[in-house]
Design a protein around this motif. Structure first.
Motif, PDB file in Angstrom:
ATOM      1  N   TYR A  18       6.772   8.470  -2.613  1.00  0.00           N
ATOM      2  CA  TYR A  18       5.660   7.823  -3.326  1.00  0.00           C
ATOM      3  C   TYR A  18       5.473   6.392  -2.851  1.00  0.00           C
ATOM      4  O   TYR A  18       4.341   5.928  -2.668  1.00  0.00           O
ATOM      5  CB  TYR A  18       5.889   7.843  -4.836  1.00  0.00           C
ATOM      6  N   THR A  19       6.576   5.698  -2.644  1.00  0.00           N
ATOM      7  CA  THR A  19       6.507   4.317  -2.176  1.00  0.00           C
ATOM      8  C   THR A  19       5.864   4.251  -0.789  1.00  0.00           C
ATOM      9  O   THR A  19       5.016   3.389  -0.528  1.00  0.00           O
ATOM     10  CB  THR A  19       7.915   3.687  -2.169  1.00  0.00           C
ATOM     11  N   GLN A  20       6.245   5.180   0.076  1.00  0.00           N
ATOM     12  CA  GLN A  20       5.634   5.228   1.405  1.00  0.00           C
ATOM     13  C   GLN A  20       4.156   5.589   1.321  1.00  0.00           C
ATOM     14  O   GLN A  20       3.331   5.021   2.052  1.00  0.00           O
ATOM     15  CB  GLN A  20       6.379   6.230   2.287  1.00  0.00           C
ATOM     16  N   ALA A  21       3.803   6.519   0.456  1.00  0.00           N
ATOM     17  CA  ALA A  21       2.403   6.911   0.291  1.00  0.00           C
ATOM     18  C   ALA A  21       1.549   5.717  -0.112  1.00  0.00           C
ATOM     19  O   ALA A  21       0.389   5.600   0.315  1.00  0.00           O
ATOM     20  CB  ALA A  21       2.280   8.028  -0.737  1.00  0.00           C
ATOM     21  N   LEU A  22       2.107   4.827  -0.913  1.00  0.00           N
ATOM     22  CA  LEU A  22       1.360   3.653  -1.369  1.00  0.00           C
ATOM     23  C   LEU A  22       1.086   2.652  -0.257  1.00  0.00           C
ATOM     24  O   LEU A  22       0.210   1.798  -0.385  1.00  0.00           O
ATOM     25  CB  LEU A  22       2.093   2.973  -2.527  1.00  0.00           C
ATOM     26  N   GLN A  23       1.814   2.755   0.859  1.00  0.00           N
ATOM     27  CA  GLN A  23       1.565   1.864   1.992  1.00  0.00           C
ATOM     28  C   GLN A  23       0.207   2.151   2.637  1.00  0.00           C
ATOM     29  O   GLN A  23      -0.466   1.235   3.104  1.00  0.00           O
ATOM     30  CB  GLN A  23       2.690   1.982   3.022  1.00  0.00           C
ATOM     31  N   GLU A  24      -0.207   3.397   2.662  1.00  0.00           N
ATOM     32  CA  GLU A  24      -1.512   3.765   3.216  1.00  0.00           C
ATOM     33  C   GLU A  24      -2.543   4.008   2.122  1.00  0.00           C
ATOM     34  O   GLU A  24      -3.698   3.641   2.270  1.00  0.00           O
ATOM     35  CB  GLU A  24      -1.401   5.019   4.094  1.00  0.00           C
ATOM     36  N   GLY A  25      -2.117   4.648   1.064  1.00  0.00           N
ATOM     37  CA  GLY A  25      -3.023   4.932  -0.054  1.00  0.00           C
ATOM     38  C   GLY A  25      -3.086   3.737  -0.979  1.00  0.00           C
ATOM     39  O   GLY A  25      -2.638   3.802  -2.126  1.00  0.00           O
ATOM     40  N   THR A  26      -3.625   2.650  -0.476  1.00  0.00           N
ATOM     41  CA  THR A  26      -3.661   1.394  -1.226  1.00  0.00           C
ATOM     42  C   THR A  26      -4.742   1.424  -2.306  1.00  0.00           C
ATOM     43  O   THR A  26      -5.678   2.231  -2.248  1.00  0.00           O
ATOM     44  CB  THR A  26      -3.928   0.200  -0.293  1.00  0.00           C
TER      45      THR A  26
END
Length: 148
Positions: A18-26
């Motif tokens: 989820y943390t990694q997803a938030l890097q692109e899915g801002t």
């Protein structure tokens, strides 16, 4: 990264994903995706086995609150209700802060969730939130009759 099947490890992997997803899915690029991911991250921290329970709940609360910034009642009423229910549950379990205040916030969140998660539209979600609300009222400190 391959999960071992151990619950604690799986939750750590979920948090990382989820943390990694938030890097692109801002928030700026994909606001509802960001809100959904914040809600999922909050749920993972809410269930987290590793780390300090009090800190995990604080992070979960922060994630749910952030999700509500974009996943508003007007724009995404059902997601909003689900996140309100999750936020209520986190406050119901919260270790930090004053217990009476945490319960009042939980009651408020559950009550708000019921505004969109109605019995007619989502009967099982409605029943779950009603159950959560009942538990919070059962534990309520303010406005209750003193036990003798």
């Amino acid at each position: 990264m391959i999960a071992s099947g151990e619950r604690a490890e799986n939750l750590e992997i979920a948090i990382s994903c989820y943390t990694q997803a938030l890097q692109e899915g801002t928030r700026a690029r994909f606001p509802i995706y960001w809100a959904m991911t914040q809600n999922n991250l909050g749920a993972a921290y809410d269930q987290r086995i590793r780390g300090e329970r009090a800190e995990n709940l604080e992070i979960a609360i922060s994630c749910y609150r952030q999700a509500l910034q974009e996943g508003t009642r007007d724009r995404f009423p059902i997601d909003w209700a689900m996140t309100q229910n999750n936020l209520g549950a986190a406050y119901d379990q919260r270790i930090r802060g004053e217990r009476a205040e945490n319960l009042e916030i939980a009651i408020s969140c559950y009550t708000q969730a019921l505004q969109e998660g109605t019995r007619d539209r989502f009967p099982i979600d409605w029943a779950t939130t009603q159950n959560n609300l009942g538990n919070a009222y059962s534990d309520r400190i303010r406005g209750s009759v003193p036990r003798i």
